[in-house]
Design a protein around this motif. Sequence first.
Motif, PDB file in Angstrom:
ATOM      1  N   LYS A   1      -1.022   0.743   2.845  1.00 43.27           N
ATOM      2  CA  LYS A   1      -0.044  -0.343   2.848  1.00 43.27           C
ATOM      3  C   LYS A   1       1.276   0.093   2.213  1.00 43.27           C
ATOM      4  CE  LYS A   1      -3.426  -4.092   2.923  1.00 43.27           C
ATOM      5  NZ  LYS A   1      -4.030  -5.239   2.197  1.00 43.27           N
ATOM      6  N   ILE A   2       1.177   0.895   1.170  1.00 41.97           N
ATOM      7  CA  ILE A   2       2.395   1.418   0.527  1.00 41.97           C
ATOM      8  C   ILE A   2       3.203   2.230   1.532  1.00 41.97           C
ATOM      9  CG2 ILE A   2       3.207   3.183  -1.102  1.00 41.97           C
ATOM     10  CD1 ILE A   2       2.704   0.654  -2.568  1.00 41.97           C
TER      11      ILE A   2
ATOM     12  N   TYR B   1       2.904  -6.808  -5.410  1.00 43.24           N
ATOM     13  CA  TYR B   1       2.535  -7.530  -4.201  1.00 43.24           C
ATOM     14  C   TYR B   1       1.096  -7.204  -3.784  1.00 43.24           C
ATOM     15  CZ  TYR B   1       2.562  -9.152   0.641  1.00 43.24           C
ATOM     16  OH  TYR B   1       2.257  -9.780   1.822  1.00 43.24           O
ATOM     17  N   LEU B   2       0.676  -5.961  -4.036  1.00 45.26           N
ATOM     18  CA  LEU B   2      -0.652  -5.520  -3.645  1.00 45.26           C
ATOM     19  C   LEU B   2      -1.683  -5.686  -4.763  1.00 45.26           C
ATOM     20  CD1 LEU B   2       0.415  -2.299  -1.699  1.00 45.26           C
ATOM     21  CD2 LEU B   2      -0.285  -4.508  -0.740  1.00 45.26           C
TER      22      LEU B   2
ATOM     23  N   VAL C   1       5.952  -2.814   2.544  1.00 47.16           N
ATOM     24  CA  VAL C   1       5.494  -4.004   1.837  1.00 47.16           C
ATOM     25  C   VAL C   1       6.612  -5.045   1.822  1.00 47.16           C
ATOM     26  CG1 VAL C   1       4.732  -4.882  -0.407  1.00 47.16           C
ATOM     27  CG2 VAL C   1       3.943  -2.645   0.386  1.00 47.16           C
TER      28      VAL C   1
ATOM     29  N   VAL D   1      11.064  -5.940   4.450  1.00 53.66           N
ATOM     30  CA  VAL D   1       9.889  -5.069   4.387  1.00 53.66           C
ATOM     31  C   VAL D   1      10.387  -3.667   4.057  1.00 53.66           C
ATOM     32  CG1 VAL D   1       7.967  -4.058   5.659  1.00 53.66           C
ATOM     33  CG2 VAL D   1       8.609  -6.437   6.054  1.00 53.66           C
TER      34      VAL D   1
ATOM     35  N   MET E   1       6.460  -3.547  -5.135  1.00 58.48           N
ATOM     36  CA  MET E   1       5.497  -3.178  -4.093  1.00 58.48           C
ATOM     37  C   MET E   1       4.081  -3.222  -4.657  1.00 58.48           C
ATOM     38  SD  MET E   1       7.604   0.008  -2.378  1.00 58.48           S
ATOM     39  CE  MET E   1       6.373   0.445  -1.123  1.00 58.48           C
ATOM     40  N   CYS E   2       3.916  -2.636  -5.824  1.00 55.61           N
ATOM     41  CA  CYS E   2       2.586  -2.605  -6.441  1.00 55.61           C
ATOM     42  C   CYS E   2       2.131  -4.016  -6.813  1.00 55.61           C
ATOM     43  CB  CYS E   2       2.608  -1.706  -7.682  1.00 55.61           C
ATOM     44  SG  CYS E   2       2.786   0.056  -7.312  1.00 55.61           S
TER      45      CYS E   2
END
Length: 279
Positions: free
Chosen positions: A144-145, A187-188, A149, A155, A184-185
Motif C-alpha cells: 500500500k505504501i 492512515y495504515l 495512500v 493520493v 501515510m503510516c
Amino acid sequence: MRLNKFLSDAGVCSRREADRLVESGRVSIDGKPAMLGSQVEEHNRICIDGKEIQRQERKVLLLFHKPRGIECTADMRVKKNVISYVNYPLRVYYAGRLDKDSEGLLLLTNQGDLVQELMKAGNFHEKEYVVTVNKPVTEEFMRKIREGVPILGTVTRKCLAERVGNTEFRIVLTQGLNRQIRRMCEYLGYEVKRLKRVRIMNLELGELPVGQYREATQEELSELHKLLEKSQKSRQEGREKERYAGGKPVKNAGKYRTPSSWKKKTGKAGKNGGLKKNG
C-alpha cells in the motif's frame, strides 16, 4: 533584479520567504518600506529589520546531519532554530524541510536558484528515508505504501519502498507533502517512532555525525547540476507533450530506479520494492 531574487541570492531566504518578509513590512529599500515585486539595483541599500544585507560572492552547499529537536526555521526567536544551531560564517538557508521530530540529511545553501530547483515537486527529485514504526512491517503495508495512500486530499505518488527489519523500512519519495511519511503510516494504522533522511538526489548522509556538516564535494556538485539540468529538460518536454496533446496532462517520463545502495545490499534490482515506476 527583483527584490526577492536579491534576497535569495544573498542567502537570506528563499524567494517565497522573501515575499513574506516584504509583506510583513520588515524589508526596506533606501530607508523606505519595500513592496512586493520591487526592483533593486547595485546602489540600493537593502535592509531587513534595519540591518543591511550584502550580496555574497562565494557559493556554498552544505550537507548537515540534523538532530531531532532542531526546527527548520530561520526565525531567530525560535530557540532551537537550524540556522543558529549550524552557525555557519556565511548566511545560508535550508533547501527543503525536515520536521522537528525527524533527523538526517538537510541541505543548506546561499544559492537561491538552487533552493528553487530542489524544492520544485514537479522535478520528481528523489529523497530517501529510513523509517522505524511501532509494530511489525507486513507485506500488505509495504504494498500500500508503494502504490499510494490517500492523505491531504490527494493520493501519494507511487514510490519505491523495501522492508529492512521487523519494524523498519526504506522509502524513496519524489514529492514533499507536509509530514507525508508520518501521515501515510498513520492512515495504515502505524505510528512512526523514528524517521531519518539519508539521501537527497545524489547527495548521501553517509557517516556524517549527528549535528555536524560538511561542504559538498566538487564531484557531488557536478553530478547534482547534471541531474537538475536533466529534470529541467524532462519538465520542459512534458509541457511540450501536454501542449501537443491538447492540454491534457502527461505523466512524467522519468523512471524510478533502484538506488545503488539497495542493489549492493540485495544484489538484484527490483527486489523488495526496487521496481521501475513511471512518475
